[in-house]
Design an enzyme around this catalytic site. Structure first.
Site, PDB file in Angstrom:
ATOM      1  N   HIS A 273       0.844  -1.202   0.000  1.00  0.00           N
ATOM      2  CA  HIS A 273       0.000   0.000   0.000  1.00  0.00           C
ATOM      3  C   HIS A 273       0.874   1.245   0.000  1.00  0.00           C
ATOM      4  O   HIS A 273       1.944   1.250   0.599  1.00  0.00           O
ATOM      5  CB  HIS A 273      -0.939   0.012   1.220  1.00  0.00           C
ATOM      6  CG  HIS A 273      -2.096   0.912   1.005  1.00  0.00           C
ATOM      7  ND1 HIS A 273      -2.042   2.261   1.251  1.00  0.00           N
ATOM      8  CD2 HIS A 273      -3.328   0.659   0.500  1.00  0.00           C
ATOM      9  CE1 HIS A 273      -3.203   2.788   0.930  1.00  0.00           C
ATOM     10  NE2 HIS A 273      -4.002   1.852   0.465  1.00  0.00           N
ATOM     11  N   ASP A 324      -8.169  -4.933  -0.984  1.00  0.00           N
ATOM     12  CA  ASP A 324      -8.679  -5.710  -2.113  1.00  0.00           C
ATOM     13  C   ASP A 324      -8.470  -7.214  -1.979  1.00  0.00           C
ATOM     14  O   ASP A 324      -9.124  -7.991  -2.662  1.00  0.00           O
ATOM     15  CB  ASP A 324      -8.019  -5.224  -3.410  1.00  0.00           C
ATOM     16  CG  ASP A 324      -8.484  -3.827  -3.760  1.00  0.00           C
ATOM     17  OD1 ASP A 324      -9.705  -3.600  -3.701  1.00  0.00           O
ATOM     18  OD2 ASP A 324      -7.643  -2.975  -4.060  1.00  0.00           O
TER      19      ASP A 324
END
Ligand SMILES: CC(C)(COP(=O)(O)OP(=O)(O)OC[C@H]1O[C@@H](n2cnc3c(N)ncnc32)[C@H](O)[C@@H]1OP(=O)(O)O)[C@@H](O)C(=O)NCCC(=O)NCCS
Length: 388
Positions: A273, A324
């Site tokens: 991320h 996700d």
């Protein structure tokens, strides 16, 4: 020959980007959401994501993101009624859908529908704050109908009309499958909408704010945001994560799969991320729902494969899953086709995108950064026959 342009003196007053990807740039003040990437914390208007996932409904979160406060019961009832009555596609959208169902991928359909139906909004080109708010709510209400109508048509099934008695999450499952959904499935879906609803200055939200900053209309800003979300480094990652789970197929294959990809310098989708250096708090909640949904449906295999990939990706590369990764197994077990996973991200993020667009309009200056020119300095025109 004209004199060469002098190199511009260094502009000491302009802060320069030191990292690619604008990592060290704060692009706006916002009251919508906040992240602490080191602590792995996310708040919507001050409320921790964990509390919202446990206690709130998506409709309450929509209200919170747009009004800056949780709704009272009557405020929530009013919003819920408005959303439930705005689900029907416009006549133009209904006419356009069969062609898109035949020809377009789901995200291209969504991008085209939002753009194509923009002129059919009942508020027309009224750009007043009240009209902007209603346009935002209609986008939130209609996106699920776009996705479900598209899917029903492309699979040769009748479009299921929206059911105004059902919540946003329940209605989505109803319109997709044509059956009254199980309450636990509705809760999982609703939580997934909450987790995806907003996430500070991510790429698609930034895109929407840039478009809004030119005072282009809400639909243009959201069309741009959908286009940006499509890529596998952003919203497209949940679909890629699902394809990976299918390829891995068994927990014992995870180690070799991850090692091979890393050796080829390929990304493990659903990991890493730009902001979190620890576990994405949304991933932790999705992980819990992946296990619970798997148990409720008598199929924990996707959860087990996911857990094996999580463990080995951390061991081999020190990367944590992002939002996700576990979303993929939750949606799969709920019977969501893989290529609708990113559109679902979009329907939920519609809440945050529209809140950010309204925030941008309310205190606007056109977003126009500078760039450092690193190409050749001024040079003379070369006639075509003289060029090497
Ligand atoms: C999300 C993402 C785009 C963030 O990118 P970023 O902050 O620019 O991170 P970087 O791409 O600079 O990565 C830093 C290092 O970690 C590696 N890395 C980051 N995410 C990785 C992943 N998912 N798989 C493999 N390696 C990864 C990079 O290759 C790089 O390694 P290196 O230093 O050996 O070259 C990136 O982690 C990614 O591509 N993840 C996969 C796509 C995804 O899941 N997107 C959804 C985000 S919510």
């Amino acid at each position: 020959m004209r004199p060469r342009r002098q190199a511009a003196p260094e502009r000491k007053d302009v802060p320069h980007v030191t990292e690619k990807g604008l990592r060290d740039v704060v692009a706006a003040d916002t009251k919508v959401s906040d992240i602490d990437g080191q602590l792995g914390k996310l708040w919507y208007v001050g409320y921790p994501i964990e509390d919202l996932a446990e206690h709130a409904t998506f409709e309450e979160v929509v209200y919170l993101l747009h009004h800056g406060e949780l709704p009272t019961r009557s405020q929530l009832d009013e919003l819920t009624r408005f959303l439930a009555h705005e689900r029907k596609l416009s006549p133009f959208g209904t006419k356009m859908m069969p062609t898109l169902a035949d020809t377009a991928s789901p995200m291209s359909m969504l991008r085209t529908m939002v753009s194509g139906t923009s002129t059919f909004d009942p508020d027309g080109w009224d750009e007043s704050p009240d009209a902007q708010y209603r346009k935002a709510m209609r986008l939130i209400a209609r996106t699920p109908s776009m996705i479900t109508s598209y899917h029903r048509l492309r699979t040769g099934q009748e479009v299921v009309p929206p059911n105004p008695r059902l919540s946003n999450a329940a209605n989505f499952l109803w319109m997709l499958h044509g059956e009254e959904p199980d309450p636990d499935d509705v809760k999982a879906m609703d939580v997934s909408f909450i987790l995806y609803a907003d996430h500070t200055m991510n790429a698609s939200t930034f895109t929407a704010r840039i478009i809004a900053s030119t005072l282009a209309d809400m639909f243009s800003a959201i069309t741009g945001a959908i286009a940006c979300l499509k890529g596998p480094l952003h919203g497209g990652a949940n679909e890629e994560a699902m394809k990976m789970l299918e390829e891995v197929a068994k927990p014992e294959n995870a180690e070799g799969y991850v090692a091979d990809r890393l050796a080829r310098k390929e990304k493990i989708f659903g990991f890493g991320h730009a902001v979190y250096t620890t576990m994405d708090p949304r991933a932790a909640i999705f992980k819990d729902y992946s296990r619970r949904t798997g148990e409720a449906h008598g199929d924990t295999s996707w959860y087990e494969i996911s857990e094996a990939i999580e463990e080995t990706t951390f061991e081999q590369k020190g990367l944590y899953p992002n939002v996700d990764f576990y979303a993929a197994s939750v949606y799969h077990v709920l019977g969501i086709p893989t290529d609708l996973m990113t559109p679902i991200f979009a329907l939920a993020r519609m809440a945050g995108w529209t809140a950010h667009v309204r925030e941008q309009y309310a205190d606007n200056r056109v977003i126009r950064p500078d760039s450092d020119y690193v190409g050749p300095s001024e040079r003379p025109w070369d006639p075509i026959d003289d060029r090497a």
